[in-house]
Enzyme design. Structure first.
Site, PDB file in Angstrom:
ATOM      1  N   GLY A 197       0.705  -0.144   5.570  1.00 49.10           N
ATOM      2  CA  GLY A 197       1.145  -1.027   6.629  1.00 49.10           C
ATOM      3  C   GLY A 197       0.114  -1.973   7.196  1.00 49.10           C
ATOM      4  O   GLY A 197       0.265  -2.417   8.328  1.00 49.10           O
ATOM      5  N   GLY A 198      -0.956  -2.286   6.443  1.00 48.93           N
ATOM      6  CA  GLY A 198      -1.895  -3.294   6.915  1.00 48.93           C
ATOM      7  C   GLY A 198      -2.432  -3.010   8.307  1.00 48.93           C
ATOM      8  O   GLY A 198      -3.007  -1.955   8.579  1.00 48.93           O
TER       9      GLY A 198
ATOM     10  N   THR B  70       0.817  -1.205   0.000  1.00 52.72           N
ATOM     11  CA  THR B  70       0.000   0.000   0.000  1.00 52.72           C
ATOM     12  C   THR B  70       0.853   1.258   0.000  1.00 52.72           C
ATOM     13  O   THR B  70       1.975   1.247   0.495  1.00 52.72           O
ATOM     14  CB  THR B  70      -0.901   0.005   1.256  1.00 52.72           C
ATOM     15  OG1 THR B  70      -1.559  -1.254   1.365  1.00 52.72           O
ATOM     16  CG2 THR B  70      -1.938   1.113   1.212  1.00 52.72           C
TER      17      THR B  70
END
Length: 273
Positions: free
Chosen positions: A169-170, A88
């Site tokens: 970063g999820g 992302t």
């Protein structure tokens, strides 16, 4: 997105306005608020048409009061939490008219789905991997939307300022957002300092298999020991870790001045055109 807002709402209810910036109460409080928010998120959040509750109810006073009361400010809640990997980037922009944008893009996993559209070269994303065969809001089916971690943030502050901020970063996205927001808005720390300051990550992230509470080694050693004593399973990592996300932000102050911040952990930039 609802998890990010829950974290801030829960932290606000802990009554820690006098706590030291990046001290035990600040960091532990946000970590424990993250756990409570993630538990609710994982139980309820998915395709809006399949959810059993209204997501707005997770931000109600009753719900936030109830969850905040479960936070122990001396002892860590037993964890782990299974995270979802991702790939992302976040971008923000503010124009001369004060129009602010917070934008996030992701193909999910390092090469998305691995499928390229031949005529365009566009790589398809892989968010469908978040579907499950189990009952619930994320059950696989026609016309349904999968769960995802993306939530670009934008805050309109009481003094008239506008803050656009975010990170990749999820699982780390809501956590990093809470660190930046509380540091800058609640504690008055300079925006760039808030982004640069040491960060933590609870649970897994892409490239990592452990579910520990990871802390950058620039945190005060005393704080690290306090967190360990409170029951957190702490893993101390390097000073500026890629796993902590690539955050940034733009603050449009009420006097028209813009402040920008970019993450030293990545190759991002702040530019005025």
């Amino acid at each position: 997105g609802v998890a990010s807002l829950m974290i801030l709402g829960l932290f606000d209810r802990l009554g820690l306005s006098g706590a030291a910036l990046d001290g035990f109460d600040h960091v532990h409080g946000l970590i424990e608020a993250t756990k409570r928010a993630f538990l609710k998120r994982d139980a309820h959040v998915g395709d809006p048409d399949r959810m059993s509750i209204d997501p707005v109810s997770l931000l109600s006073d009753e719900m936030l009061d109830q969850e905040a009361a479960k936070i122990d400010m001396k002892t860590a809640l037993s964890w782990p939490h299974v995270a979802k990997p991702g790939d992302t980037i976040w971008m923000g922009a503010v124009d001369a008219n004060g129009v602010a944008v917070s934008y996030i893009q992701s193909i999910f996993w390092e090469f998305g789905s691995g499928v390229v559209v031949p005529e365009t070269g566009v790589l398809w994303q892989n968010r469908g991997s978040s579907f499950t065969l189990h009952d619930g809001p994320n059950q696989l089916g026609p016309g349904r939307l999968p769960f995802h971690t993306l939530n670009p943030a934008l805050a309109k502050l009481n003094d008239g300022s506008v803050l656009t901020y975010g990170t990749m970063g999820g699982e780390g996205q809501p956590q990093t957002q809470s660190a930046i927001f509380t540091r800058n808005v609640m504690y008055g720390q300079d925006l760039q300092e808030a982004v640069t300051a040491p960060r933590w990550l609870l649970g897994k992230t892409w490239g990592e298999d452990t579910t520990t509470l990871k802390l950058e080694n620039r945190f005060d050693p005393g704080l690290i020991e306090q967190l360990k004593s409170a029951g957190h399973t702490v893993e101390v990592v390097g000073p500026y870790e890629d796993m902590m996300g690539h955050a940034g932000g733009i603050l449009l102050r009420k006097d028209g001045v813009m402040e920008g911040a970019t993450d030293p952990r990545a190759d991002g930039a702040v530019a005025a055109l």
